[in-house]
Design an enzyme around this catalytic site. Structure first.
Site, short mmCIF file in Angstrom:
data_model
loop_
_atom_site.label_atom_id
_atom_site.label_comp_id
_atom_site.label_asym_id
_atom_site.label_seq_id
_atom_site.Cartn_x
_atom_site.Cartn_y
_atom_site.Cartn_z
N SER A 1 0.84 -1.21 0.00
CA SER A 1 0.00 0.00 0.00
C SER A 1 0.88 1.25 0.00
O SER A 1 2.07 1.18 0.28
CB SER A 1 -0.86 -0.02 1.28
OG SER A 1 -1.47 1.22 1.54
N TYR B 1 -3.76 -0.21 9.80
CA TYR B 1 -3.51 -0.56 8.38
C TYR B 1 -2.08 -0.21 8.00
O TYR B 1 -1.38 -1.00 7.36
CB TYR B 1 -4.52 0.21 7.53
CG TYR B 1 -4.54 -0.14 6.05
CD1 TYR B 1 -5.17 -1.30 5.60
CD2 TYR B 1 -3.95 0.71 5.11
CE1 TYR B 1 -5.21 -1.61 4.25
CE2 TYR B 1 -4.00 0.40 3.75
CZ TYR B 1 -4.63 -0.75 3.33
OH TYR B 1 -4.67 -1.05 1.99
P1 NAP Z 1 -11.77 -5.13 -1.24
O1 NAP Z 1 -12.53 -4.56 -2.40
O2 NAP Z 1 -12.28 -4.84 0.13
O3 NAP Z 1 -11.55 -6.72 -1.39
C1 NAP Z 1 -10.84 -7.44 -0.42
C2 NAP Z 1 -11.18 -8.90 -0.52
O4 NAP Z 1 -10.52 -9.62 0.55
C3 NAP Z 1 -12.68 -9.16 -0.35
O5 NAP Z 1 -13.08 -10.13 -1.30
C4 NAP Z 1 -12.77 -9.68 1.07
O6 NAP Z 1 -13.88 -10.51 1.30
C5 NAP Z 1 -11.48 -10.47 1.15
N1 NAP Z 1 -11.13 -10.78 2.54
C6 NAP Z 1 -11.09 -9.94 3.61
N2 NAP Z 1 -10.74 -10.61 4.71
C7 NAP Z 1 -10.55 -11.90 4.36
C8 NAP Z 1 -10.17 -13.07 5.06
N3 NAP Z 1 -9.93 -13.06 6.37
N4 NAP Z 1 -10.06 -14.24 4.36
C9 NAP Z 1 -10.32 -14.27 3.05
N5 NAP Z 1 -10.66 -13.19 2.30
C10 NAP Z 1 -10.79 -12.02 2.96
O7 NAP Z 1 -10.31 -4.61 -1.32
P2 NAP Z 1 -9.43 -4.12 -2.55
O8 NAP Z 1 -9.52 -2.67 -2.59
O9 NAP Z 1 -9.69 -4.94 -3.77
O10 NAP Z 1 -8.01 -4.47 -1.92
C11 NAP Z 1 -7.31 -5.69 -2.14
C12 NAP Z 1 -5.97 -5.57 -1.46
O11 NAP Z 1 -5.27 -4.42 -1.95
C13 NAP Z 1 -6.05 -5.38 0.06
O12 NAP Z 1 -4.98 -6.03 0.68
C14 NAP Z 1 -5.91 -3.87 0.21
O13 NAP Z 1 -5.45 -3.50 1.48
C15 NAP Z 1 -4.93 -3.57 -0.87
N6 NAP Z 1 -4.91 -2.19 -1.35
C16 NAP Z 1 -6.05 -1.57 -1.78
C17 NAP Z 1 -5.97 -0.28 -2.28
C18 NAP Z 1 -7.14 0.49 -2.79
O14 NAP Z 1 -7.01 1.70 -3.00
N7 NAP Z 1 -8.30 -0.15 -3.03
C19 NAP Z 1 -4.75 0.36 -2.33
C20 NAP Z 1 -3.61 -0.30 -1.84
C21 NAP Z 1 -3.72 -1.58 -1.37
P3 NAP Z 1 -15.23 -9.87 1.98
O15 NAP Z 1 -15.89 -9.09 0.90
O16 NAP Z 1 -16.01 -11.06 2.43
O17 NAP Z 1 -14.80 -9.00 3.12
C1 GCO Z 2 -7.10 5.08 3.07
C2 GCO Z 2 -7.12 4.13 1.91
C3 GCO Z 2 -5.75 3.58 1.60
C4 GCO Z 2 -5.78 2.77 0.34
C5 GCO Z 2 -4.51 2.19 -0.13
C6 GCO Z 2 -3.50 3.21 -0.51
O1 GCO Z 2 -8.05 5.10 3.82
O2 GCO Z 2 -6.13 5.86 3.16
O3 GCO Z 2 -8.07 3.12 2.05
O4 GCO Z 2 -5.10 3.07 2.67
O5 GCO Z 2 -6.76 1.78 0.40
O6 GCO Z 2 -4.01 1.17 0.69
O7 GCO Z 2 -2.42 2.60 -1.09
#
Ligand code: NAP
Ligand code: GCO
Length: 266
Positions: A147, A160
């Site tokens: 992240s 986080y």
């Molecule tokens: P998301 O839309 O919330 O999807 C996350 C997925 O993980 C969901 O399918 C969720 O299932 C599943 N999950 C959560 N806890 C779990 C567990 N204990 N066991 C199995 N599955 C589980 O998130 P996303 O935005 O696609 O993010 C995916 C990854 O990228 C995460 O690690 C997040 O921190 C990271 N990330 C996201 C962003 C962003 O801007 N979106 C940026 C940087 C990093 P449920 O729906 O059942 O909860």
């Molecule tokens: C927040 C966001 C972030 C992003 C992502 C950034 O609340 O600041 O959710 O943490 O999801 O991980 O890289």
């Protein structure tokens, strides 16, 4: 090996955690297009079924399982089942993750622990479950979804940021400890990506205005937009493929330039 072969994932089994939708789904889709067989898990059967149907619509025959990545017993069963039904996991993407946006002094220790459990302990548990067979097979790729918060802090995301900072270091340690077995462990650090996880930060205001955080992110991103999950497909395929065989312990930030930018001058 010719150029396109270097990026091919033909014959590889890729396990992407939490990949029914969002970033995990987009990464799995890109890997399937590069030739990999896709296996994913999610917390609930309903989500797994939805995921399988969404992959099928794209012509991808993905296998989905119910598994909580924080539960070591369930994870070990999952990996044993995949080995029996599909094959050894060649590529692991630790994608499943959660966030809690709560000011630190209002956050309970249990809430803090839950985030650490899903975002840091689980990648340890799942990696540990796949590494022995990768060693036996003679190769392996692990990609940890980090992240901006692996590098930066901000109000309300202490757990986080602690977890994602830790995940960056777990990535470097797996690379250090298992590099000699031809295992490469790298991270992808997505910028702000439009998924359900960030939907509350993009909610249109009652007066029809964009959310202040939405405006803030656009102003902090040289690309001047939110990322799309699809933006992560190419980088993930690169880190899963032979093209990155000498890249190890690296975090590839895919952030439209956020980390390079001090912000707009006044
Ligand atoms: P998301 O839309 O919330 O999807 C996350 C997925 O993980 C969901 O399918 C969720 O299932 C599943 N999950 C959560 N806890 C779990 C567990 N204990 N066991 C199995 N599955 C589980 O998130 P996303 O935005 O696609 O993010 C995916 C990854 O990228 C995460 O690690 C997040 O921190 C990271 N990330 C996201 C962003 C962003 O801007 N979106 C940026 C940087 C990093 P449920 O729906 O059942 O909860
Ligand atoms: C927040 C966001 C972030 C992003 C992502 C950034 O609340 O600041 O959710 O943490 O999801 O991980 O890289």
């Amino acid at each position: 090996m010719d150029f396109s072969e270097q990026f091919s994932l033909k014959g590889k089994v890729a396990l992407v955690t939490g990949a029914s939708y969002g970033i995990g789904f987009a990464i799995a889709k890109a890997m399937a297009n590069a030739g990999a067989t896709i296996v994913f898990n999610d917390l609930k059967q309903e989500l797994v079924d939805k995921g399988i149907a969404a992959y099928k619509e794209l012509g991808i025959d993905a296998k989905g399982y119910v598994c909580d990545v924080t539960n070591e017993g369930q994870v070990n069963n999952l990996v044993a089942t995949i080995e029996k039904e599909v094959g050894v996991v060649d590529i692991l993407v630790n994608n499943a993750g959660i966030i809690k946006r709560i000011p630190m002094c209002d956050m309970s220790a249990d809430e803090f622990r839950l985030v650490i459990d899903v975002d840091l302990n689980a990648p340890f548990i799942v990696s540990k479950a796949v590494i022995p067979s990768m060693i036996k097979k003679g190769h392996g790729k692990i990609i940890n979804i980090c992240s901006m918060m692996s590098e930066l802090g901000r109000e309300t995301v202490s757990a986080y940021a602690a977890a994602k900072g830790g995940l960056k270091m777990l990535t470097k340690n797996i690379a250090s400890e298992y590099g000699e077995y031809n295992i490469q462990c790298n991270g992808i650090g997505p910028g702000y990506i439009a998924t359900p996880q960030t939907a509350p930060l993009r909610e249109v205001q009652p007066d029809g205005e964009r959310h202040p955080f939405d405006k803030f992110i656009i102003s902090k991103t040289p690309a001047a937009r939110w990322g799309d999950p699809e933006d992560l497909g190419g980088p993930a395929v690169f880190l899963a493929s032979d093209a990155s065989n000498f890249v190890n312990g690296h975090i590839l930030y895919v952030d439209g330039g956020i980390l390079a930018y001090i912000g707009k001058q006044p």
